[in-house]
Design a protein around this motif. Sequence first.
Motif, PDB file in Angstrom:
ATOM      1  N   LEU A  76      -7.792   7.326  14.898  1.00 35.55           N
ATOM      2  CA  LEU A  76      -7.357   7.771  13.576  1.00 35.55           C
ATOM      3  C   LEU A  76      -7.276   9.297  13.543  1.00 35.55           C
ATOM      4  CD1 LEU A  76      -6.809   6.902  10.553  1.00 35.55           C
ATOM      5  CD2 LEU A  76      -9.209   7.476  10.147  1.00 35.55           C
ATOM      6  N   LYS A  77      -6.186   9.814  12.985  1.00 34.28           N
ATOM      7  CA  LYS A  77      -5.982  11.258  12.900  1.00 34.28           C
ATOM      8  C   LYS A  77      -6.158  11.802  11.489  1.00 34.28           C
ATOM      9  CE  LYS A  77      -4.653  11.528  17.251  1.00 34.28           C
ATOM     10  NZ  LYS A  77      -5.527  12.134  18.276  1.00 34.28           N
ATOM     11  N   SER A  78      -5.788  11.006  10.480  1.00 34.09           N
ATOM     12  CA  SER A  78      -5.862  11.507   9.104  1.00 34.09           C
ATOM     13  C   SER A  78      -6.049  10.367   8.124  1.00 34.09           C
ATOM     14  CB  SER A  78      -4.605  12.311   8.750  1.00 34.09           C
ATOM     15  OG  SER A  78      -3.450  11.527   8.916  1.00 34.09           O
ATOM     16  N   LEU A  79      -6.603  10.702   6.959  1.00 38.39           N
ATOM     17  CA  LEU A  79      -6.867   9.717   5.915  1.00 38.39           C
ATOM     18  C   LEU A  79      -6.687  10.357   4.549  1.00 38.39           C
ATOM     19  CD1 LEU A  79      -9.917  10.433   4.634  1.00 38.39           C
ATOM     20  CD2 LEU A  79     -10.617   9.605   6.883  1.00 38.39           C
ATOM     21  N   ILE A  80      -6.547   9.515   3.538  1.00 35.97           N
ATOM     22  CA  ILE A  80      -6.458   9.976   2.154  1.00 35.97           C
ATOM     23  C   ILE A  80      -7.467   9.194   1.331  1.00 35.97           C
ATOM     24  CG2 ILE A  80      -4.547   8.394   1.601  1.00 35.97           C
ATOM     25  CD1 ILE A  80      -3.494  10.630  -0.302  1.00 35.97           C
ATOM     26  N   LEU A  81      -8.176   9.888   0.442  1.00 34.12           N
ATOM     27  CA  LEU A  81      -9.279   9.302  -0.305  1.00 34.12           C
ATOM     28  C   LEU A  81      -8.942   9.101  -1.777  1.00 34.12           C
ATOM     29  CD1 LEU A  81     -12.241  11.397   1.153  1.00 34.12           C
ATOM     30  CD2 LEU A  81     -11.748   8.984   1.631  1.00 34.12           C
ATOM     31  N   PHE A  82      -9.361   7.938  -2.285  1.00 31.59           N
ATOM     32  CA  PHE A  82      -9.296   7.616  -3.714  1.00 31.59           C
ATOM     33  C   PHE A  82     -10.716   7.276  -4.169  1.00 31.59           C
ATOM     34  CE2 PHE A  82      -5.256   6.620  -1.807  1.00 31.59           C
ATOM     35  CZ  PHE A  82      -4.333   7.131  -2.703  1.00 31.59           C
ATOM     36  N   GLY A  83     -11.102   7.755  -5.341  1.00 32.52           N
ATOM     37  CA  GLY A  83     -12.466   7.559  -5.801  1.00 32.52           C
ATOM     38  C   GLY A  83     -12.588   6.703  -7.038  1.00 32.52           C
ATOM     39  N   ILE A  84     -13.665   5.934  -7.104  1.00 31.12           N
ATOM     40  CA  ILE A  84     -13.995   5.136  -8.279  1.00 31.12           C
ATOM     41  C   ILE A  84     -15.379   5.582  -8.753  1.00 31.12           C
ATOM     42  CG2 ILE A  84     -14.387   2.831  -9.206  1.00 31.12           C
ATOM     43  CD1 ILE A  84     -12.588   2.476  -6.208  1.00 31.12           C
ATOM     44  N   PRO A  85     -15.462   6.338  -9.847  1.00 33.94           N
ATOM     45  CA  PRO A  85     -16.746   6.887 -10.302  1.00 33.94           C
ATOM     46  C   PRO A  85     -17.600   5.833 -10.991  1.00 33.94           C
ATOM     47  CG  PRO A  85     -15.036   7.442 -11.869  1.00 33.94           C
ATOM     48  CD  PRO A  85     -14.350   6.731 -10.735  1.00 33.94           C
ATOM     49  N   ALA A  86     -18.888   6.121 -11.112  1.00 33.20           N
ATOM     50  CA  ALA A  86     -19.795   5.211 -11.812  1.00 33.20           C
ATOM     51  C   ALA A  86     -19.495   5.196 -13.304  1.00 33.20           C
ATOM     52  CB  ALA A  86     -21.240   5.621 -11.563  1.00 33.20           C
TER      53      ALA A  86
END
Length: 327
Positions: A76-86
């Motif tokens: 894996l070279k790159s990734l994109i993050l999505f967040g789910i907060p509390a």
Amino acid sequence: MIPFEFHRGRRLRSGATLRELVRENEIRPQDLIMPYFVVETDDEDFRKPITSMPGQYQLSLKQLEKQVAQAVDLDLKSLILFGIPAEKDETGSQAYADDGIVQKAIRMIKDKWPELVVIADTCLCEYTSHGHCGLIKNGEVMNDPTLNLLARAALAQVRAGADMVAPSDMMDGRVAAIRAMLDEEGFVNTPIMSYAVKYASAFYGPFREAAESTPQFGDRKAYQMDPANGREAMREAAADLEEGADIIMVKPGMPYLDVIRQVRDSFDCPVAAYQVSGEYSLIKAAAANGWVDEQAVVMESLVAFKRAGCDLIITYFTEDVLRTLGR
């Protein structure tokens, strides 16, 4: 004897090695970006299957670490993050909090794998209680008051170590606002990958389960693009490049290959496409029923992006493709 001349295209198709020799497009690990959904939770073992996206999960920080470690082993070279907060609120404050879940994930990943390119999706919809991508007033998503919050979110992500930010909200002027704030804070070399050409698509359905970002009222058609429009895409891309975007993204992918081609032909910058959740789920469902060969269809779809002019592809199939390429 045949009494006329004709083109013999088959001369270059007679064997696998010869076909590879003249192949015009190929998929490489550095072309692919893997999306991950990270959840703010005290349960380190939290790993929740996304029912509408078989093989994809909502992950705690610890489970994200394990997942990324496996993917790095696959190249894996790159990734994109999505967040789910509390917790969510009207202004999506966890999107721009220093201790927001995506900021925590960025720090963890960059500490363990500094060579990975970590891209942060920059939006408010996963963090707002109403599920829209901007501030609300009298039932309307407000454009200009949202820009400062998006810029603050981008700044928090970059301070945490993000290599790139990717504004996906479709507020007018958000690239300029983000670029100005990053430059002012000394992050002049941090690139922006803009979701410049983002359509109000029916293909996003499964993502809203994954990111828990379904609007609580109305829809996003007042700020995302009409799927019937192609020329408008050129205006959006041109505006974002003028405001400081470094990479232009088209979303969704396969239903908009014609738009990708137009962007490629019109602008001399890197072009990305997002093979979105609905595209992923359709292929998975057909494969599960034995109607298509999943690996073959996935690789053909990704080659279509490259042929249309993409440099980068965000796809949930990234880990599977890396396994295929590594064989």
